[in-house]
Structures are given as structure tokens and as C-alpha cells.
Motif scaffolding. Structure first.
Motif, PDB file in Angstrom:
ATOM      1  N   VAL A   1       0.935  -1.396  -0.028  1.00 38.73           N
ATOM      2  CA  VAL A   1       0.103   0.170  -0.093  1.00 38.73           C
ATOM      3  C   VAL A   1       0.880   1.663   0.258  1.00 38.73           C
ATOM      4  N   PHE A   2       2.191   1.114   0.631  1.00 36.59           N
ATOM      5  CA  PHE A   2       3.009   2.057   0.624  1.00 36.59           C
ATOM      6  C   PHE A   2       3.730   3.021  -0.595  1.00 36.59           C
ATOM      7  N   ASP A   3       4.225   1.382  -1.229  1.00 37.21           N
ATOM      8  CA  ASP A   3       4.757   1.708  -2.260  1.00 37.21           C
ATOM      9  C   ASP A   3       3.143   1.979  -3.746  1.00 37.21           C
ATOM     10  N   CYS A   4       2.449   1.570  -3.481  1.00 34.29           N
ATOM     11  CA  CYS A   4       1.328   2.817  -4.156  1.00 34.29           C
ATOM     12  C   CYS A   4       0.843   3.668  -4.278  1.00 34.29           C
ATOM     13  N   MET A   5       1.724   4.004  -2.513  1.00 31.28           N
ATOM     14  CA  MET A   5       1.468   5.588  -2.459  1.00 31.28           C
ATOM     15  C   MET A   5       2.129   6.342  -3.364  1.00 31.28           C
ATOM     16  N   ARG A   6       3.310   5.972  -2.794  1.00 34.36           N
ATOM     17  CA  ARG A   6       4.575   6.129  -3.686  1.00 34.36           C
ATOM     18  C   ARG A   6       3.984   6.905  -4.883  1.00 34.36           C
ATOM     19  N   ILE A   7       3.846   6.162  -5.986  1.00 34.60           N
ATOM     20  CA  ILE A   7       3.700   5.497  -7.356  1.00 34.60           C
ATOM     21  C   ILE A   7       2.561   6.958  -7.591  1.00 34.60           C
ATOM     22  N   VAL A   8       1.475   7.291  -7.157  1.00 33.04           N
ATOM     23  CA  VAL A   8       0.352   8.108  -7.308  1.00 33.04           C
ATOM     24  C   VAL A   8       1.018   9.536  -6.707  1.00 33.04           C
ATOM     25  N   GLY A   9       1.525   9.516  -5.448  1.00 31.82           N
ATOM     26  CA  GLY A   9       2.383  10.951  -5.249  1.00 31.82           C
ATOM     27  C   GLY A   9       1.465  11.816  -4.611  1.00 31.82           C
ATOM     28  N   VAL A  10       1.689  13.330  -3.857  1.00 29.05           N
ATOM     29  CA  VAL A  10       1.561  13.978  -2.932  1.00 29.05           C
ATOM     30  C   VAL A  10      -0.211  13.629  -3.228  1.00 29.05           C
TER      31      VAL A  10
ATOM     32  N   ARG B   1      -9.951  12.575  -1.440  1.00 28.38           N
ATOM     33  CA  ARG B   1     -11.122  11.610  -3.123  1.00 28.38           C
ATOM     34  C   ARG B   1     -10.985  10.613  -3.748  1.00 28.38           C
ATOM     35  N   PHE B   2      -9.447  10.425  -2.813  1.00 32.56           N
ATOM     36  CA  PHE B   2      -9.423   8.787  -4.409  1.00 32.56           C
ATOM     37  C   PHE B   2      -8.201   7.985  -2.914  1.00 32.56           C
ATOM     38  N   PRO B   3      -8.608   7.023  -3.548  1.00 32.76           N
ATOM     39  CA  PRO B   3      -8.640   6.004  -2.102  1.00 32.76           C
ATOM     40  C   PRO B   3      -7.470   5.160  -1.615  1.00 32.76           C
ATOM     41  N   MET B   4      -6.621   5.939  -2.191  1.00 37.17           N
ATOM     42  CA  MET B   4      -5.333   5.854  -1.415  1.00 37.17           C
ATOM     43  C   MET B   4      -4.937   5.433   0.488  1.00 37.17           C
ATOM     44  N   ALA B   5      -6.087   7.122   0.372  1.00 36.69           N
ATOM     45  CA  ALA B   5      -5.589   7.223   1.952  1.00 36.69           C
ATOM     46  C   ALA B   5      -6.460   6.516   3.222  1.00 36.69           C
ATOM     47  N   LYS B   6      -7.105   5.481   2.001  1.00 36.62           N
ATOM     48  CA  LYS B   6      -8.436   4.745   2.537  1.00 36.62           C
ATOM     49  C   LYS B   6      -7.844   3.511   2.662  1.00 36.62           C
ATOM     50  N   PHE B   7      -7.192   3.250   1.596  1.00 35.60           N
ATOM     51  CA  PHE B   7      -6.505   1.952   1.814  1.00 35.60           C
ATOM     52  C   PHE B   7      -5.081   1.862   2.664  1.00 35.60           C
ATOM     53  N   TYR B   8      -4.185   3.104   3.180  1.00 36.48           N
ATOM     54  CA  TYR B   8      -3.418   3.310   4.118  1.00 36.48           C
ATOM     55  C   TYR B   8      -4.285   2.858   5.356  1.00 36.48           C
ATOM     56  N   ARG B   9      -5.550   3.327   5.528  1.00 32.90           N
ATOM     57  CA  ARG B   9      -6.287   3.362   7.005  1.00 32.90           C
ATOM     58  C   ARG B   9      -6.442   2.139   7.532  1.00 32.90           C
TER      59      ARG B   9
END
Length: 435
Positions: free
Chosen positions: A355-364, A370-378
Motif C-alpha cells: 500500500v505504501f509503495d502504491c502511494m509513492r507511485i500516486v505521489g502527493v 477524493r482518491f482511494p489511497m488514503a482509505k487503503f492506508y487506513r
């Protein structure tokens, strides 16, 4: 060749049906519920989804056919659970905990209890039946098999000599489903309690069946960081009574805890894989269109491409380990304690890095809600902590089995049976002198 990773046509249909349900029914409800500030309101918002899941047979698919269930294998259940958890891992936890509550009845209950509770759960096509698996306590229960009577499980179930009833006093913290839809209790709460206040955890624990409406039980909802679409509560007992016939696995509650969390381990493991997969699918799609201000999509850059390859490999490895554990449990019911624990621990840990590596790809933009990455992180924060905890019961159970002379490096490669015994308990616990 015995090793075969091909899904049957029936399993492919199950996967497709579960994915359609997850996208069309679960996703819109879960996205809305996750934003609600009241945790009980978030749980209640999922009730229509639960009704649809019951109608579709997902809530009873893991129950035996002889009691009206779907008779699905563990592998089949994992296939469906992955699709649901890739969209929202909180809601399928309701199904998982129903199973954790009903498995002890299946293993230790009388024929009448099995017909009553498992049959009732299997017959529910309207999404009303809930069951809670009630183990965790505020003081912690990772050392439930500790030899000190004051350690581990402290919910007391003492005998009333006059009536034979068990009288329950104490508190449980974190049980899922236990409050029910209306906070008056799940239809059935399966509670691990201390039935001997003078003995250690390997002989003093039993399972007590607490029906909805039992006087002397209260519920308070816990407000959680993630998994907001399922319910967790603090459950307090003030002189609650259950009859003598509602005590199961008397004195063997420790072994039941081990077996039950072994059953759930590959399910929790595949749920973690699903969260990792959800993050990966989004990051892959993002990388194919987002340029980062450059001339080409970022997937064309070696650093991003290499990272995506590593992410995909970790997900594949985790999935197949869970399938292996589930397949072993299908072939050796009541066993697989180490393999199950490994699948949950490995996948829960790898998911966080994915999940964290995917966040690095998406960036800031990953920080934008509004994007789903914050929920994946939680959601990723949950998996190493719940379902017996990666640093607690899961690793310790696997450790105990692997320390036994009967275990060998080829035990799981060859699919050999290996029963978990009390001699494998207690690793990592401090012992009294001479103990």
C-alpha cells in the motif's frame, strides 16, 4: 501433477459473481458509510448490503450443507472474500466473525445446538442473523494460555451452586458483531470465559453461549480508524446468567482459541492481499495515464515499472500462500496451525509495504481523500493488529508447532497432517520457577 493453480469453471463463476456484487452493491454503500462520523450509523448503513449478501448466499456459503449452508471449501470462501475485501475489507469482516462464532458450535455443540444456531444462520436470507466471537479484553489476551490465573482471560463464569447456571462478570473489548444491529446483542455471542479462577489458561477456559436479550449485558460501540463498516464494541457483563448446557469446550477453551484463529487466518490473510490488490489496481491505472508533468505516463519510467513489478509479485505470493493454507485446512480439518498463522502474518505485513509503495507511485495525490489511497492506508493498519495479532498469538502458535519434534521442513510441502497439542502451547510466556 498434484499442484494446480487453475480455477475451476465453478470457481470462476463464483469469483465473477462476488466481484459484481462488490462493485455494484458493496462499493457505493461502503464509500458512503465510511464517511459517517457515528460508527454505529456506519454499521447500520451496511445492513441493506448484508441483506443482499444473505440473499446471494455469501453469508452462509462456508456453513455445512447438512445444516442448510453452502458447503463451500475454504479455498472457495477465500475466492469470494478477496473480491469483497478489494472494495471494502470492513464489511466482509462481519461474515468472517459469523464464522468464528459458529465454528465452535459446529465443533463442540450438541446436535440440538448445531441445528438451532448453524441451521438458523444458514436459513437467514434476509440479513438479520449476527453472531459474535467474544475473546479480546481490555487488558489484552495474547497470553490467554498463561499458567498464572490472573493473566489472560479474566471474564469469569462462575457456577451458581443452587441453579447450576454460569454467572458472568467482567468485560470484553473489541468483539465484532457482538452488539447486534440495535445494540441489544447479536443473536448469539460465543464468549471465551474463565470457568476456574484458580487454574492457568490451559485448563481454566471454556466457551459460553450468550443469547440475544440475556439480562446483565451492555454494549458500547468503539470508534475506529478503519474497518468502519463493521461493528466493534466493549461488552460488559454484570451478573449475566447462562444455563449449564450453554457451556462448550469445558476446560479446552485454549485449544479452541488456537483452532478458531487457525480457521480464520487464511481468510484474514486473503483480505490483506485484497487490500494490497485494490491499491495496486489503482496505482497501475494511475501510472498508465499520469505524467507527473513529463511527456509520457510515469509507467514508462524504470523506477515506477520496477516498483510495480515488485508489488505484483508480492501480491501473487501472498495469494498463493493463503490458497495453500486454505487447501491444507480443507484436507486436514482442525490442523494447519503454523501454516495458517504464517499466511496471515506474511500477508498482513506485506500488504502494508504494498500500500505504501502504491502511494509513492500516486505521489502527493495519495493524500487527497477524493482518491482511494488514503482509505487503503487506513485499512492496512488493521491487519497486523486484529485476528490474533501478527506479533501475538499468530506467530507464537506457529512457533510452538515448529518447535515440536514432529514438525519438519517438508511437513507442509508434502501436505502431511500434524495435530496441534498442548505441548506446543506457551512459547514466549514467562514461567514460574521450575515451571
Amino acid at each position: 501433477m498434484a499442484v494446480d493453480f487453475d480455477l475451476s469453471s465453478r470457481q470462476k463463476r463464483l469469483k465473477s459473481r462476488a466481484r459484481d456484487f462488490a462493485e455494484s452493491v458493496l462499493r457505493p454503500a461502503a464509500e458512503a458509510a465510511d464517511t459517517l462520523p457515528d460508527p454505529q450509523a456506519a454499521f447500520l448503513a451496511m445492513r441493506p448490503v448484508y441483506a443482499r449478501a444473505a440473499e446471494a448466499g455469501f453469508t452462509a456459503m462456508f456453513l455445512p450443507r447438512e445444516y442448510g449452508g453452502g458447503g463451500a471449501s475454504m479455498v472457495d470462501f477465500l475466492i469470494a472474500i478477496e473480491e469483497l475485501c478489494a472494495v471494502d475489507p470492513g464489511f466482509p469482516t462481519i461474515l468472517l466473525v459469523n464464522g468464528l462464532a459458529l465454528m465452535p458450535v459446529l465443533w463442540h455443540g450438541t446436535d440440538e445446538q448445531k441445528q438451532r444456531w448453524i441451521g438458523r444462520a444458514a436459513a437467514d436470507t434476509r440479513g438479520e442473523f449476527l453472531a459474535g466471537w467474544v475473546v479480546s479484553e481490555r487488558g489484552g489476551t495474547a497470553n490467554f494460555d498463561h499458567p498464572n490465573p490472573r493473566a489472560g482471560i479474566q471474564l469469569l463464569a462462575e457456577v451458581d451452586r443452587r441453579t447450576g447456571d454460569r454467572v458472568l462478570n467482567g468485560e470484553k473489548h473489541w468483539p465484532c458483531n457482538a452488539g447486534g444491529w440495535d445494540l441489544r446483542g447479536a443473536d448469539l455471542n460465543v464468549c471465551v470465559a474463565r470457568t476456574d479462577r484458580t487454574a492457568g489458561g490451559t485448563s481454566a477456559l471454556s466457551v459460553v453461549l450468550v443469547e440475544r436479550g440475556t439480562p446483565g449485558v451492555t454494549y458500547e460501540v468503539i470508534d475506529k480508524l478503519a474497518h468502519r463498516t463493521c461493528q466493534n464494541v466493549t461488552m460488559t457483563f454484570h451478573g449475566a446468567r447462562v444455563g449449564p448446557d450453554d457451556v462448550l469446550a469445558h476446560g479446552d477453551g485454549d485449544l479452541l482459541i488456537h483452532r478458531n484463529f487457525t480457521w480464520s487466518s487464511p481468510i484474514a490473510g486473503i483480505a490483506a492481499v485484497a487490500v494490497a490488490r485494490g491499491a495496486y489496481e489503482y496505482a497501475l491505472k494511475w501510472s498508465r495515464t499520469y505524467t507527473g508533468g513529463g511527456a509520457v505516463p510515469i509507467i514508462r519510467h524504470q523506477a515506477v515499472g520496477n516498483l510495480l513489478v515488485d508489488i505484483a509479485a508480492r501480491i501473487e505470493a501472498g495469494r498463493y500462500l493463503c490458497w495453500k493454507a486454505a487447501h491444507y485446512l480443507d484436507g486436514h480439518p482442525g490442523q494447519g496451525h503454523a501454516l495458517g498463522g504464517m499466511s496471515k502474518v506474511f500477508c498482513g505485513d506485506l500488504m502494508q509495504s504494498v500500500v505504501f509503495d502504491c502511494m509513492r507511485i500516486v505521489g502527493v495525490n495519495a493524500l487527497d481523500t477524493r482518491f482511494p489511497m488514503a482509505k487503503f492506508y487506513r485499512e492496512a493498519a488493521v491487519f497486523p493488529l486484529y485476528d490474533a495479532g501478527n506479533l501475538a498469538m499468530q506467530r507464537r502458535r506457529a512457533w510452538g508447532l515448529m518447535a515440536d519434534p514432529a514438525f519438519g521442513p517438508d511437513t507442509f510441502v508434502d501436505g502431511d497432517p500434524l495435530e496441534f497439542t498442548r505441548s506446543m502451547e506457551g512459547y514466549g510466556l514467562e514461567r514460574p520457577p521450575g515451571g
